[in-house]
Scaffold this motif. Structure first.
Motif, mmCIF file in Angstrom:
data_model
loop_
_atom_site.group_PDB
_atom_site.id
_atom_site.type_symbol
_atom_site.label_atom_id
_atom_site.label_comp_id
_atom_site.label_asym_id
_atom_site.label_seq_id
_atom_site.Cartn_x
_atom_site.Cartn_y
_atom_site.Cartn_z
ATOM 1 N N ALA A 115 0.791 -1.406 0.226
ATOM 2 C CA ALA A 115 -0.099 0.156 0.134
ATOM 3 C C ALA A 115 1.138 1.262 -0.050
ATOM 4 C CB ALA A 115 -1.251 -0.167 0.775
ATOM 5 N N ALA A 116 2.097 1.213 1.190
ATOM 6 C CA ALA A 116 3.168 2.226 0.693
ATOM 7 C C ALA A 116 3.910 2.568 -0.935
ATOM 8 C CB ALA A 116 4.405 1.919 1.926
ATOM 9 N N VAL A 117 3.707 1.506 -1.517
ATOM 10 C CA VAL A 117 4.530 1.969 -2.973
ATOM 11 C C VAL A 117 3.050 2.495 -3.494
ATOM 12 C CG1 VAL A 117 5.189 0.142 -4.556
ATOM 13 C CG2 VAL A 117 5.469 0.250 -2.837
ATOM 14 N N ASP A 118 2.191 2.211 -3.447
ATOM 15 C CA ASP A 118 1.069 1.890 -5.144
ATOM 16 C C ASP A 118 0.244 3.709 -4.053
ATOM 17 O OD1 ASP A 118 0.627 -0.225 -5.570
ATOM 18 O OD2 ASP A 118 -1.232 -1.316 -4.359
ATOM 19 N N GLY A 119 0.375 3.993 -2.711
ATOM 20 C CA GLY A 119 0.326 5.640 -2.045
ATOM 21 C C GLY A 119 1.473 6.291 -2.357
ATOM 22 N N SER A 120 2.786 6.027 -3.251
ATOM 23 C CA SER A 120 3.172 7.405 -3.250
ATOM 24 C C SER A 120 3.508 8.087 -4.323
ATOM 25 C CB SER A 120 4.675 5.745 -3.851
ATOM 26 O OG SER A 120 4.488 5.043 -5.488
ATOM 27 N N GLY A 121 2.317 7.560 -5.392
ATOM 28 C CA GLY A 121 1.869 7.912 -6.380
ATOM 29 C C GLY A 121 3.049 8.411 -7.533
ATOM 30 N N ARG A 122 3.696 7.276 -7.511
ATOM 31 C CA ARG A 122 4.858 6.576 -8.370
ATOM 32 C C ARG A 122 4.808 5.702 -9.185
ATOM 33 N NH1 ARG A 122 9.712 9.772 -6.280
ATOM 34 N NH2 ARG A 122 10.832 9.137 -8.181
ATOM 35 N N PRO A 123 5.487 5.341 -10.063
ATOM 36 C CA PRO A 123 5.240 4.537 -10.869
ATOM 37 C C PRO A 123 6.770 3.110 -10.479
ATOM 38 C CG PRO A 123 5.937 5.431 -13.082
ATOM 39 C CD PRO A 123 5.186 6.828 -11.232
ATOM 40 N N ALA A 166 1.496 -4.623 -11.020
ATOM 41 C CA ALA A 166 1.678 -3.032 -11.500
ATOM 42 C C ALA A 166 2.542 -3.133 -12.677
ATOM 43 C CB ALA A 166 1.782 -2.324 -10.475
ATOM 44 N N MET A 167 4.044 -3.862 -12.820
ATOM 45 C CA MET A 167 4.427 -3.796 -13.241
ATOM 46 C C MET A 167 4.313 -4.625 -14.946
ATOM 47 S SD MET A 167 8.050 -4.563 -11.953
ATOM 48 C CE MET A 167 9.213 -3.570 -10.850
ATOM 49 N N VAL A 168 2.860 -5.409 -15.000
ATOM 50 C CA VAL A 168 2.777 -6.242 -15.973
ATOM 51 C C VAL A 168 1.696 -5.438 -16.570
ATOM 52 C CG1 VAL A 168 1.502 -7.552 -17.298
ATOM 53 C CG2 VAL A 168 3.339 -8.369 -15.488
ATOM 54 N N ALA A 169 0.944 -4.420 -15.891
ATOM 55 C CA ALA A 169 -0.524 -3.319 -16.210
ATOM 56 C C ALA A 169 0.879 -1.808 -17.301
ATOM 57 C CB ALA A 169 -1.033 -2.994 -14.974
ATOM 58 N N ARG A 170 1.986 -1.417 -16.820
ATOM 59 C CA ARG A 170 3.069 -0.471 -17.138
ATOM 60 C C ARG A 170 3.147 -1.332 -18.949
ATOM 61 N NH1 ARG A 170 6.376 2.003 -13.155
ATOM 62 N NH2 ARG A 170 7.768 2.648 -15.515
ATOM 63 N N GLY A 171 3.814 -2.186 -18.702
ATOM 64 C CA GLY A 171 4.054 -3.119 -19.487
ATOM 65 C C GLY A 171 5.760 -2.685 -19.669
ATOM 66 N N GLU A 172 6.619 -2.376 -18.140
ATOM 67 C CA GLU A 172 7.641 -2.300 -17.912
ATOM 68 C C GLU A 172 7.974 -2.554 -16.017
ATOM 69 O OE1 GLU A 172 9.210 2.057 -18.344
ATOM 70 O OE2 GLU A 172 7.641 2.948 -18.666
ATOM 71 N N GLY A 173 9.247 -2.982 -16.193
ATOM 72 C CA GLY A 173 9.799 -2.764 -14.811
ATOM 73 C C GLY A 173 10.959 -3.398 -14.316
ATOM 74 N N SER A 216 11.689 -7.474 -16.809
ATOM 75 C CA SER A 216 12.141 -8.376 -16.766
ATOM 76 C C SER A 216 13.237 -8.927 -15.073
ATOM 77 C CB SER A 216 13.798 -7.676 -16.468
ATOM 78 O OG SER A 216 14.825 -6.624 -16.322
ATOM 79 N N VAL A 217 13.335 -10.133 -14.482
ATOM 80 C CA VAL A 217 13.409 -10.591 -13.733
ATOM 81 C C VAL A 217 14.830 -11.049 -13.715
ATOM 82 C CG1 VAL A 217 12.758 -12.605 -12.018
ATOM 83 C CG2 VAL A 217 11.453 -11.452 -13.492
ATOM 84 N N THR A 218 15.790 -10.773 -12.453
ATOM 85 C CA THR A 218 17.125 -11.710 -12.109
ATOM 86 C C THR A 218 17.064 -12.068 -11.232
ATOM 87 O OG1 THR A 218 18.134 -9.573 -14.261
ATOM 88 C CG2 THR A 218 19.410 -10.501 -12.381
ATOM 89 N N ALA A 219 18.402 -12.886 -11.190
ATOM 90 C CA ALA A 219 17.675 -13.496 -9.742
ATOM 91 C C ALA A 219 19.413 -13.392 -9.387
ATOM 92 C CB ALA A 219 17.606 -14.605 -9.522
ATOM 93 N N LEU A 220 19.665 -12.819 -7.732
ATOM 94 C CA LEU A 220 21.106 -12.470 -7.455
ATOM 95 C C LEU A 220 22.037 -14.187 -6.669
ATOM 96 C CD1 LEU A 220 23.762 -10.649 -6.691
ATOM 97 C CD2 LEU A 220 22.466 -9.433 -4.552
ATOM 98 N N LEU A 221 22.510 -13.991 -6.477
ATOM 99 C CA LEU A 221 23.363 -15.383 -6.283
ATOM 100 C C LEU A 221 24.045 -15.783 -5.433
ATOM 101 C CD1 LEU A 221 21.793 -17.029 -8.953
ATOM 102 C CD2 LEU A 221 22.533 -18.683 -7.634
ATOM 103 N N PRO A 222 24.170 -14.603 -4.085
ATOM 104 C CA PRO A 222 25.286 -14.224 -3.671
ATOM 105 C C PRO A 222 26.200 -16.105 -2.618
ATOM 106 C CG PRO A 222 24.448 -13.751 -2.468
ATOM 107 C CD PRO A 222 23.430 -13.766 -3.853
#
Length: 267
Positions: free
Chosen positions: A75-83, A128-135, A179-185
């Motif tokens: 909700a905080a992410v949505d409430g930022s009013g920014r993508p 939200a990202m899919v709806a925008r088509g980027e992220g 895009s999705v990336t996995a970080l493997l430290p």
């Protein structure tokens, strides 16, 4: 007169210390504003540091083992009013020891944080990202995902879950603009081993752990390039991760035992 270009926005969980804090700094250094989440008081120090780097930072104090808190963060992410341009789903915890003797609540907490909250928050972010088509989404996995981990059996299984989930999601979203990336430290010099009660193991006591700043820098670079998986850290850590991935599971598991067995630090 042209309007100034808005800075992109990133979400980082587990941002109070370790790899998460260093990832947040990478975003700040590269022109992102931030929403950062953690449950401990160190988050205040992280926010001050990030603001000193020129980023606008919104802290959210949450315990992501609680479903209501995951929703509060979303909700905080949505409430930022920014993508939301990027999300680093990094929060995680471990617990070492013999499964027959370890605390059940601690291990259920691993599943709740590392697995359930990751899926829960990813659901909100992806929608939200899919709806925008980027992220861009970065999941902090681990070299522990590549083979079973004796004496941290639940943690290793949780990271195998995260790795599998991230790669499946990457394939699903390949034509979506997300895009999705996995970080493997590999073993990294953070508070992880203290919190996991593993300082009496060879792995926990080793002085050859990787710098979390290096891990974060490599992870951020891989995220921005759209890479699938980033084995991060030193050359030795990267080699260890890739070797684990191709070694038969029973062999790799047996090889890990001397490093993770309680009391092995003194042997």
């Amino acid at each position: 007169m042209s309007l100034p270009v808005a800075r992109p926005l990133a979400l980082v969980t587990g941002a109070s210390s370790g790899i998460g804090r260093e990832l947040a700094k990478q975003f700040a250094e590269n022109g992102f504003d931030l929403i950062v989440a953690a449950e401990d008081v160190e988050l205040d120090d992280a926010v001050e540091e990030l603001r000193g780097m020129g980023a606008t930072v919104a802290p959210v104090s949450v315990d992501l083992t609680k479903r209501d808190d995951v929703e509060r963060l979303a909700a905080a992410v949505d409430g930022s009013g920014r993508p939301l341009d990027a999300a680093a789903l990094n929060a995680g915890v471990g617990h070492g020891g013999r499964f027959a003797e370890t605390d059940l609540e601690a291990e259920l907490g691993i599943v709740e944080l590392n697995c359930a909250s990751t899926v829960h928050l990813a659901k909100r972010v992806v929608h939200a990202m899919v709806a925008r088509g980027e992220g861009r989404i970065l999941f902090t996995s681990s070299v522990a995902s590549q083979a079973p981990e004796p004496f941290q059996a639940v943690y290793g299984a949780s990271k195998a879950f995260v790795q599998s989930f991230a790669m499946a999601l990457r394939e699903e979203l390949k034509d979506s603009g997300v895009s999705v990336t996995a970080l493997l430290p590999g073993p990294t010099d953070t508070e992880f081993f203290d919190r996991a009660e593993m300082t009496d193991t060879k792995l926990g006591a080793s002085d050859k752990k990787d710098d979390p700043a290096l891990v974060a820098r490599q992870g951020f670079a891989g995220l921005m390039k759209g890479e699938a998986s980033v084995f991060a850290g030193s050359l030795a850590s990267k080699a260890m991760g890739r070797l684990s991935a191709i070694t038969p599971a029973n062999v790799a598991t047996a090889m890990k035992r001397p490093m993770t067995e309680p009391g092995s630090a003194g042997s």
